[in-house]
Design an enzyme around this catalytic site. Structure first.
Site, PDB file in Angstrom:
ATOM      1  N   GLU A  57       0.807  -1.220   0.000  1.00  0.00           N
ATOM      2  CA  GLU A  57       0.000   0.000   0.000  1.00  0.00           C
ATOM      3  C   GLU A  57       0.846   1.278   0.000  1.00  0.00           C
ATOM      4  O   GLU A  57       0.772   2.113   0.904  1.00  0.00           O
ATOM      5  CB  GLU A  57      -0.981  -0.026   1.182  1.00  0.00           C
ATOM      6  CG  GLU A  57      -1.905  -1.232   1.106  1.00  0.00           C
ATOM      7  CD  GLU A  57      -2.829  -1.401   2.308  1.00  0.00           C
ATOM      8  OE1 GLU A  57      -2.830  -0.512   3.193  1.00  0.00           O
ATOM      9  OE2 GLU A  57      -3.528  -2.428   2.368  1.00  0.00           O
ATOM     10  N   HIS A  95     -10.209  -6.563  -2.516  1.00  0.00           N
ATOM     11  CA  HIS A  95     -11.278  -6.398  -1.530  1.00  0.00           C
ATOM     12  C   HIS A  95     -12.408  -5.641  -2.241  1.00  0.00           C
ATOM     13  O   HIS A  95     -12.388  -4.408  -2.324  1.00  0.00           O
ATOM     14  CB  HIS A  95     -10.788  -5.599  -0.317  1.00  0.00           C
ATOM     15  CG  HIS A  95      -9.780  -6.310   0.518  1.00  0.00           C
ATOM     16  ND1 HIS A  95     -10.077  -7.476   1.195  1.00  0.00           N
ATOM     17  CD2 HIS A  95      -8.485  -6.026   0.794  1.00  0.00           C
ATOM     18  CE1 HIS A  95      -9.003  -7.877   1.864  1.00  0.00           C
ATOM     19  NE2 HIS A  95      -8.020  -7.025   1.625  1.00  0.00           N
ATOM     20  N   GLU A  97      -5.936 -10.950  -1.643  1.00  0.00           N
ATOM     21  CA  GLU A  97      -6.720 -10.776  -0.413  1.00  0.00           C
ATOM     22  C   GLU A  97      -8.208 -10.713  -0.747  1.00  0.00           C
ATOM     23  O   GLU A  97      -8.929  -9.844  -0.267  1.00  0.00           O
ATOM     24  CB  GLU A  97      -6.290  -9.512   0.337  1.00  0.00           C
ATOM     25  CG  GLU A  97      -4.813  -9.436   0.658  1.00  0.00           C
ATOM     26  CD  GLU A  97      -4.429  -8.202   1.464  1.00  0.00           C
ATOM     27  OE1 GLU A  97      -5.317  -7.612   2.115  1.00  0.00           O
ATOM     28  OE2 GLU A  97      -3.234  -7.844   1.454  1.00  0.00           O
ATOM     29  N   ASP A 132     -12.071 -10.747  -1.154  1.00  0.00           N
ATOM     30  CA  ASP A 132     -13.403 -10.929  -0.590  1.00  0.00           C
ATOM     31  C   ASP A 132     -14.350  -9.989  -1.331  1.00  0.00           C
ATOM     32  O   ASP A 132     -13.920  -9.021  -1.953  1.00  0.00           O
ATOM     33  CB  ASP A 132     -13.460 -10.722   0.929  1.00  0.00           C
ATOM     34  CG  ASP A 132     -12.694  -9.514   1.447  1.00  0.00           C
ATOM     35  OD1 ASP A 132     -12.631  -8.498   0.730  1.00  0.00           O
ATOM     36  OD2 ASP A 132     -12.149  -9.580   2.555  1.00  0.00           O
ATOM     37  N   ASN A 184       2.120  -4.775  -3.276  1.00  0.00           N
ATOM     38  CA  ASN A 184       0.747  -5.231  -3.066  1.00  0.00           C
ATOM     39  C   ASN A 184      -0.122  -4.049  -2.664  1.00  0.00           C
ATOM     40  O   ASN A 184       0.315  -3.184  -1.904  1.00  0.00           O
ATOM     41  CB  ASN A 184       0.777  -6.288  -1.945  1.00  0.00           C
ATOM     42  CG  ASN A 184      -0.543  -6.985  -1.721  1.00  0.00           C
ATOM     43  OD1 ASN A 184      -1.069  -7.626  -2.624  1.00  0.00           O
ATOM     44  ND2 ASN A 184      -1.086  -6.883  -0.506  1.00  0.00           N
TER      45      ASN A 184
END
Length: 357
Positions: free
Chosen positions: A169, A246, A275, A277, A210
């Protein structure tokens, strides 16, 4: 290899009776029977491996005491990511004093279940120990601290961690640099340094940058594309780009995901959905769950369509242990299994995508 001997009628009769008993037991068993049926079927990890990919899950140490959870975690997935136990706050709580106990527990779990491990994460602006954030550092001091942290952790897991999210990030939504401790003190060169130091500590590990909200082509993913071009031109050991994924139904699907994966692949980089979802505004409805399933299917197909997209990791696999409700009040139901560990439409959509190609 299956036997080629014809079974006797007696054996056939016994087998038929046993099958009938199993069906009856499964009908009466509800979610437990469904879990048993899942166990006998090809797992998501198996299906992904047939395409030369992995399908993984994040996990965290407190939930490893749930044996019903760990049975599925250890069986269904080919890759494990420690959600928190390899972050700086956990691994170097006091300067120069390292504690890898929790990370080792996850690595040992993965080893026992023949799973690979993605290390997460070496350099991030969050979850830093107080000793690091509570004082001012000169550039030389912070470079020494950063190098020592990276190399000590990577050396500890050398040969045990397949890939690292080295820097996490680093950019804002508009593509400008995030004003983290590391950027403000060291400038943008901290990323190249971090990658070089990690590579020195474990030359065989795959090294990633990432981030979230980089799934579509846009200002933030463009910033990473430009950074990757620069690092590759400087022969910095960057091997992959991690797209957290996400996602949220209310914000729309990133329709340029496949195009985005392809452009990073053309730079010679692996990509991974790291990651995943797909959250929704609660309550969950059949319509929302069906839309969620479509998104899981589509992102799986996008990864399979791009040769250098190496795998997909869900950010834990069950709604019971999802991070979403705590951080996004009123939202949830984000994962392929529900809170009772029963597979949702999203699970079947992923299987369908992995089986069809």
């Amino acid at each position: 290899m299956p036997s080629t001997t014809r079974p006797s009628r007696l054996r056939l009769g016994f087998a038929g009776a046993l099958a009938a008993l199993l069906v009856a037991a499964g009908t009466a068993g509800g979610p437990a029977a469904q879990a048993g049926e899942q166990h006998r079927a090809k797992t998501l990890g198996d299906l992904a491996q047939r395409h030369g990919r992995y399908f993984g899950s994040a996990t965290d140490n407190p939930v490893l005491t749930d044996t019903a959870y760990t049975k599925i975690l250890g069986h269904e997935f080919g890759m494990i990511t420690p959600g928190n136990s390899m972050k700086w706050e956990a691994t170097e709580p006091r300067q120069g004093v390292f504690d890898f106990t929790k990370g080792d527990e996850v690595v040992e779990f993965a080893r026992a279940n023949r799973q690979k491990v993605r290390g997460h994460t070496l350099v991030w602006h969050n979850q830093l120990p107080g000793w690091l954030t509570s004082r001012q550092w000169t550039a030389d001091e912070l470079r020494t601290v950063l190098k020592n942290h990276i190399q000590t952790e990577v050396r500890h897991y050398r040969g045990k961690v397949y890939a690292w999210d080295v820097v996490n990030e680093a950019f804002n939504e508009d593509g400008t640099w995030r004003e983290s401790l590391f950027y403000k003190t060291l400038g943008p060169g901290y990323i190249a340094d971090a990658l070089r130091w990690a590579h020195e500590a474990d030359p065989k590990a795959k090294l990633y940058v990432n981030d979230y909200n980089v799934e579509a082509v846009g200002p933030k993913s463009d910033a990473y594309y430009a950074l990757a071009q620069q690092l590759k031109a400087q022969r910095v050991p960057l091997h992959g780009f991690g797209l957290q994924a996400h996602l949220a139904l209310q914000y729309g699907y990133p329709t340029t995901l496949e195009d985005n994966l392809r452009r990073f692949a053309r730079l010679g980089l692996d990509t991974a959905l790291t990651e995943v979802d797909v959250r929704m505004l609660l309550p969950a409805t059949e319509e929302k769950l069906a839309q969620q399933a479509d998104w899981y299917r589509d992102l799986t197909k996008a990864c399979l369509a791009v040769r250098r997209c190496v795998g997909i990791t869900v950010w834990d696999w069950t709604d019971k242990y999802s991070w979403i409700p705590e951080f996004f009040p009123g939202e949830g139901a984000a994962l392929p299994w529900d809170e009772q560990f029963a597979p949702k439409p999203a699970y079947h959509a992923i299987r369908d995508a992995l089986k069809r190609r």
